[in-house]
Scaffold this motif. Structure first.
Motif, PDB file in Angstrom:
ATOM      1  N   ARG A   1      19.666 104.477  43.986  1.00  0.00           N
ATOM      2  CA  ARG A   1      19.610 104.485  45.454  1.00  0.00           C
ATOM      3  C   ARG A   1      20.619 105.474  46.020  1.00  0.00           C
ATOM      4  O   ARG A   1      20.327 106.239  46.930  1.00  0.00           O
ATOM      5  N   VAL A   2      21.809 105.481  45.465  1.00  0.00           N
ATOM      6  CA  VAL A   2      22.863 106.399  45.914  1.00  0.00           C
ATOM      7  C   VAL A   2      22.522 107.831  45.502  1.00  0.00           C
ATOM      8  O   VAL A   2      22.764 108.780  46.252  1.00  0.00           O
ATOM      9  N   MET A   3      21.925 107.994  44.313  1.00  0.00           N
ATOM     10  CA  MET A   3      21.591 109.320  43.807  1.00  0.00           C
ATOM     11  C   MET A   3      20.638 110.042  44.767  1.00  0.00           C
ATOM     12  O   MET A   3      20.843 111.215  45.074  1.00  0.00           O
ATOM     13  N   TRP A   4      19.617 109.359  45.259  1.00  0.00           N
ATOM     14  CA  TRP A   4      18.661 110.004  46.163  1.00  0.00           C
ATOM     15  C   TRP A   4      19.319 110.390  47.485  1.00  0.00           C
ATOM     16  O   TRP A   4      18.998 111.417  48.069  1.00  0.00           O
ATOM     17  N   ARG A   5      20.244 109.593  47.952  1.00  0.00           N
ATOM     18  CA  ARG A   5      20.975 109.941  49.175  1.00  0.00           C
ATOM     19  C   ARG A   5      21.857 111.174  48.941  1.00  0.00           C
ATOM     20  O   ARG A   5      21.945 112.044  49.802  1.00  0.00           O
ATOM     21  N   LEU A   6      22.499 111.225  47.798  1.00  0.00           N
ATOM     22  CA  LEU A   6      23.336 112.383  47.472  1.00  0.00           C
ATOM     23  C   LEU A   6      22.498 113.650  47.326  1.00  0.00           C
ATOM     24  O   LEU A   6      22.911 114.735  47.760  1.00  0.00           O
ATOM     25  N   ILE A   7      21.327 113.527  46.724  1.00  0.00           N
ATOM     26  CA  ILE A   7      20.442 114.684  46.580  1.00  0.00           C
ATOM     27  C   ILE A   7      19.995 115.181  47.949  1.00  0.00           C
ATOM     28  O   ILE A   7      20.016 116.383  48.227  1.00  0.00           O
ATOM     29  N   ALA A   8      19.603 114.258  48.826  1.00  0.00           N
ATOM     30  CA  ALA A   8      19.186 114.657  50.183  1.00  0.00           C
ATOM     31  C   ALA A   8      20.335 115.323  50.935  1.00  0.00           C
ATOM     32  O   ALA A   8      20.151 116.360  51.590  1.00  0.00           O
ATOM     33  N   LEU A   9      21.513 114.758  50.824  1.00  0.00           N
ATOM     34  CA  LEU A   9      22.685 115.341  51.476  1.00  0.00           C
ATOM     35  C   LEU A   9      22.999 116.716  50.900  1.00  0.00           C
ATOM     36  O   LEU A   9      23.328 117.660  51.629  1.00  0.00           O
ATOM     37  N   GLY A  10      22.894 116.867  49.587  1.00  0.00           N
ATOM     38  CA  GLY A  10      23.154 118.155  48.936  1.00  0.00           C
ATOM     39  C   GLY A  10      22.148 119.218  49.342  1.00  0.00           C
ATOM     40  O   GLY A  10      22.511 120.364  49.598  1.00  0.00           O
ATOM     41  N   VAL A  11      20.867 118.841  49.416  1.00  0.00           N
ATOM     42  CA  VAL A  11      19.839 119.803  49.829  1.00  0.00           C
ATOM     43  C   VAL A  11      20.081 120.238  51.267  1.00  0.00           C
ATOM     44  O   VAL A  11      20.025 121.424  51.591  1.00  0.00           O
ATOM     45  N   LEU A  12      20.371 119.288  52.127  1.00  0.00           N
ATOM     46  CA  LEU A  12      20.601 119.617  53.533  1.00  0.00           C
ATOM     47  C   LEU A  12      21.895 120.414  53.712  1.00  0.00           C
ATOM     48  O   LEU A  12      21.887 121.518  54.245  1.00  0.00           O
ATOM     49  N   GLY A  13      23.004 119.865  53.244  1.00  0.00           N
ATOM     50  CA  GLY A  13      24.300 120.499  53.457  1.00  0.00           C
ATOM     51  C   GLY A  13      24.500 121.751  52.629  1.00  0.00           C
ATOM     52  O   GLY A  13      24.700 122.842  53.160  1.00  0.00           O
TER      53      GLY A  13
ATOM     54  N   GLY B   1      22.328 123.281  50.506  1.00  0.00           N
ATOM     55  CA  GLY B   1      21.179 124.188  50.503  1.00  0.00           C
ATOM     56  C   GLY B   1      21.151 125.076  51.727  1.00  0.00           C
ATOM     57  O   GLY B   1      21.032 126.303  51.625  1.00  0.00           O
ATOM     58  N   VAL B   2      21.257 124.488  52.901  1.00  0.00           N
ATOM     59  CA  VAL B   2      21.253 125.266  54.145  1.00  0.00           C
ATOM     60  C   VAL B   2      22.483 126.174  54.193  1.00  0.00           C
ATOM     61  O   VAL B   2      22.383 127.348  54.554  1.00  0.00           O
ATOM     62  N   TYR B   3      23.630 125.649  53.804  1.00  0.00           N
ATOM     63  CA  TYR B   3      24.860 126.459  53.805  1.00  0.00           C
ATOM     64  C   TYR B   3      24.706 127.680  52.912  1.00  0.00           C
ATOM     65  O   TYR B   3      25.080 128.791  53.301  1.00  0.00           O
ATOM     66  N   GLN B   4      24.190 127.503  51.708  1.00  0.00           N
ATOM     67  CA  GLN B   4      24.089 128.620  50.767  1.00  0.00           C
ATOM     68  C   GLN B   4      23.140 129.700  51.275  1.00  0.00           C
ATOM     69  O   GLN B   4      23.404 130.892  51.099  1.00  0.00           O
ATOM     70  N   ILE B   5      22.045 129.303  51.906  1.00  0.00           N
ATOM     71  CA  ILE B   5      21.114 130.300  52.451  1.00  0.00           C
ATOM     72  C   ILE B   5      21.802 131.099  53.554  1.00  0.00           C
ATOM     73  O   ILE B   5      21.759 132.331  53.561  1.00  0.00           O
TER      74      ILE B   5
END
Length: 127
Positions: free
Chosen positions: A82-94, A96-100
């Protein structure tokens, strides 16, 4: 027997001195700052030969594999699903967007300007 942050240490085990541990931390922080400082020049140079998003498309998976390798070597407890999916979503958003935005910004400006803007981020957040 001595007690450490990870539990009980056997009498024969070497426990690092506090000052020794402090120097290791300082050296690792210096290494991190050096890598971050070199990062801007490497990105600017690399994006002269490869499209910026393609460059990031190879850089990010390599970094992820290195982090997974380090985490595996440290034998950390698995993160609950449950925590892993939240961390993945946060990582993609934060991240992922930052790196682009980061790679496209570095391509469009000078290395020193980009480095100063990123270095000044804590001051802007404080203000």
């Amino acid at each position: 027997m001595a007690v450490s942050a990870s539990g009980v240490v056997a009498t024969g085990d070497a426990v690092p001195l506090e000052s020794e541990a402090r120097w290791v931390t300082d050296a690792l922080l210096l290494l991190m700052a050096t890598i971050w400082g070199i990062n801007f020049s490497v990105l600017k140079y690399g994006t002269q030969f490869i499209a910026p998003l393609a460059f990031n498309g190879t850089r990010i998976p390599i970094a992820a594999a290195a982090q997974l390798g380090i985490a595996g070597a440290m034998r950390l407890d698995p993160v609950p699903r449950r925590v892993m999916w939240r961390l993945i979503a946060l990582g993609v958003l934060g991240n992922g967007v930052y790196q682009i935005l980061f790679i496209l910004g570095v391509v469009r400006t000078r290395v020193a300007t980009a480095a100063l803007i990123v270095a000044a981020t804590p001051a802007f957040i404080a203000i």
